[in-house]
Write an enzyme that holds these catalytic residues in place. Structure first.
Site, mmCIF file in Angstrom:
data_model
loop_
_atom_site.group_PDB
_atom_site.id
_atom_site.type_symbol
_atom_site.label_atom_id
_atom_site.label_comp_id
_atom_site.label_asym_id
_atom_site.label_seq_id
_atom_site.Cartn_x
_atom_site.Cartn_y
_atom_site.Cartn_z
ATOM 1 N N THR A 28 0.805 -1.217 0.000
ATOM 2 C CA THR A 28 0.000 0.000 0.000
ATOM 3 C C THR A 28 0.839 1.267 0.000
ATOM 4 O O THR A 28 0.477 2.267 -0.632
ATOM 5 C CB THR A 28 -0.928 0.004 1.236
ATOM 6 O OG1 THR A 28 -1.756 -1.168 1.191
ATOM 7 C CG2 THR A 28 -1.823 1.227 1.259
ATOM 8 N N ASP A 86 1.687 -7.654 -4.144
ATOM 9 C CA ASP A 86 0.951 -7.637 -2.883
ATOM 10 C C ASP A 86 1.673 -8.556 -1.909
ATOM 11 O O ASP A 86 2.118 -9.643 -2.277
ATOM 12 C CB ASP A 86 -0.476 -8.135 -3.126
ATOM 13 C CG ASP A 86 -1.361 -7.983 -1.903
ATOM 14 O OD1 ASP A 86 -1.142 -8.721 -0.926
ATOM 15 O OD2 ASP A 86 -2.272 -7.145 -1.930
ATOM 16 N N SER A 87 1.774 -8.138 -0.658
ATOM 17 C CA SER A 87 2.585 -8.923 0.283
ATOM 18 C C SER A 87 1.984 -10.290 0.582
ATOM 19 O O SER A 87 2.685 -11.183 1.056
ATOM 20 C CB SER A 87 2.806 -8.151 1.589
ATOM 21 O OG SER A 87 1.627 -8.076 2.354
ATOM 22 N N SER A 88 0.708 -10.491 0.306
ATOM 23 C CA SER A 88 0.126 -11.817 0.492
ATOM 24 C C SER A 88 0.692 -12.823 -0.512
ATOM 25 O O SER A 88 0.547 -14.031 -0.324
ATOM 26 C CB SER A 88 -1.399 -11.762 0.378
ATOM 27 O OG SER A 88 -1.783 -11.333 -0.913
ATOM 28 N N ASP A 144 0.800 -7.088 5.350
ATOM 29 C CA ASP A 144 0.218 -8.387 5.703
ATOM 30 C C ASP A 144 1.258 -9.422 6.094
ATOM 31 O O ASP A 144 1.061 -10.187 7.041
ATOM 32 C CB ASP A 144 -0.636 -8.919 4.552
ATOM 33 C CG ASP A 144 -1.984 -8.233 4.457
ATOM 34 O OD1 ASP A 144 -2.318 -7.457 5.379
ATOM 35 O OD2 ASP A 144 -2.706 -8.465 3.480
ATOM 36 N N THR A 174 3.977 -21.170 21.290
ATOM 37 C CA THR A 174 2.656 -20.892 21.838
ATOM 38 C C THR A 174 1.805 -20.090 20.853
ATOM 39 O O THR A 174 2.316 -19.267 20.097
ATOM 40 C CB THR A 174 2.739 -20.122 23.165
ATOM 41 O OG1 THR A 174 1.408 -19.808 23.620
ATOM 42 C CG2 THR A 174 3.532 -18.838 23.029
ATOM 43 N N GLN A 175 0.494 -20.346 20.889
ATOM 44 C CA GLN A 175 -0.438 -19.559 20.089
ATOM 45 C C GLN A 175 -0.671 -18.174 20.696
ATOM 46 O O GLN A 175 -1.191 -17.285 20.023
ATOM 47 C CB GLN A 175 -1.780 -20.290 19.981
ATOM 48 C CG GLN A 175 -1.710 -21.615 19.248
ATOM 49 C CD GLN A 175 -3.040 -22.335 19.230
ATOM 50 O OE1 GLN A 175 -4.093 -21.749 19.497
ATOM 51 N NE2 GLN A 175 -3.020 -23.622 18.929
ATOM 52 N N CYS A 176 -0.291 -17.995 21.940
ATOM 53 C CA CYS A 176 -0.505 -16.721 22.611
ATOM 54 C C CYS A 176 0.446 -15.660 22.059
ATOM 55 O O CYS A 176 1.618 -15.931 21.810
ATOM 56 C CB CYS A 176 -0.279 -16.859 24.119
ATOM 57 S SG CYS A 176 -1.398 -18.028 24.924
#
Length: 334
Positions: A13, A57-59, A90, A277-279
């Site tokens: 962007t 695009d960064s995706s 992203d 960890t997902q945290c």
């Protein structure tokens, strides 16, 4: 002599402008960058720019793009004092983390930045992010040496260590964070920093000449009611060297026969498994709870408080080197 800063445009962007009538976004002509961000002329540095062959695009970013960015920086290493990489937000933390490993030993400032709104929009965050990123990359000591000698990510008044950053918001200007580490630099009236928090890195043999980074990592996020096939995929995929296992809380997992079978397979086939960890905040502490106590017998590595983005990028880069298994595992968690 003024510091020379090279802007490396990869897409995103920040490098777009909005058509005044249709509202559609189109790539900005970077030859006119100083016209759109005239404030850059007030900085005490010389600014030049280069673009990757095909901005995207960064995706759509892949490991081959990381190598192209690395090569652009290394090709210009002796000609410039610092680098600012303009990148879509992203996947910026993935790319910035990867470059922090691919550029080990560079010891010059490399600052990733981007924006949530195009640079021509009235309320854009692009100008401040770009101006301050260039200013940070230009910082010099009294002996005319770079103050920052690592890869960072700058967004909304804060510079984070690249491989400690995560994207936090898809809407707010404060889009990034570093939950387990304080920012390296905070931008206010002055740039506030403590040089004792900065690091210098040493190169790993072969890392600067890597021509290819194979898809050698399987990222598996645990969740309730998982399908059996999710664990079996690692046995069916070719070339897997690392499983990044995203676990609950402090590194915990459900009691699962399929998970145990996957861990046994990985151990028997010298595939590294690292527990993350997902945290967003906190760290893995295997063995603290019964739900993680069984991991150690399978040789699962403790990912500590590494982000998933950094763990995946590090595993991919190290996996592309011809390392012995035990050395690879040791470096993965060092």
């Amino acid at each position: 002599m003024k510091p020379k800063i090279l802007l490396v445009y990869t897409g995103g962007t920040i490098g777009m402008r909005r058509h005044p009538e249709t509202g559609s976004l189109a790539p900005l002509n970077f030859d006119r960058l100083l016209d759109r961000v005239g404030e850059l002329r007030q900085l005490d540095c010389d600014i030049h720019h280069v673009s990757v062959a095909a901005p995207k695009d960064s995706s759509e970013i892949e490991a081959a793009d990381w190598i192209e960015i690395r090569d652009l920086i290394l090709t210009n290493e002796t000609d410039y004092d610092g680098f600012v990489v303009l990148h879509g937000s992203d996947t910026m933390s993935y790319s910035a983390s990867a470059l922090s490993f691919l550029l080990l030993g560079l010891n010059k400032p490399v600052v990733f930045t981007g924006s949530q709104l195009p640079i021509g929009d009235l309320r854009t965050d692009a100008k401040e992010n770009l101006i301050t990123s260039v200013q940070i990359a230009s910082l010099r000591s009294t002996s005319n040496e770079p103050i920052l000698r690592e890869v960072g990510l700058y967004f909304e008044y804060k510079l984070y260590r690249a491989n400690r950053s995560i994207k936090l918001s898809a809407e707010h200007f404060e889009a990034f964070s570093s939950p387990n580490m304080q920012p390296l630099i905070t931008a206010g009236v002055h740039l506030e920093y403590d040089t004792r928090n900065f690091i210098q890195t040493r190169a790993i043999p072969g890392i600067r000449s890597l021509a290819n980074i194979p898809a050698s990592v399987y990222l598996l996020k645990l969740h309730p009611n998982m399908s059996e096939w999710a664990f079996r995929l690692v046995e069916q995929a070719d070339g897997i060297k690392t499983v990044v296992l995203e676990t609950f809380g402090a590194g915990n997992a459900m009691k699962s026969k399929q998970l145990v079978q996957m861990l046994q397979y990985c151990q028997e086939n010298e595939i590294a498994v690292i527990n993350c960890t997902q945290c967003a905040k906190g760290s893995v502490s295997m063995g603290m709870y019964e739900a993680s106590s069984g991991f150690k017998k399978f040789g699962v590595l403790d990912g500590g408080d590494m982000t998933t983005e950094a763990t995946l990028a590090k595993a991919l880069v190290l996996g592309a080197l011809d390392l012995e298994v035990e050395i690879f595992k040791k470096m993965l968690i060092s």
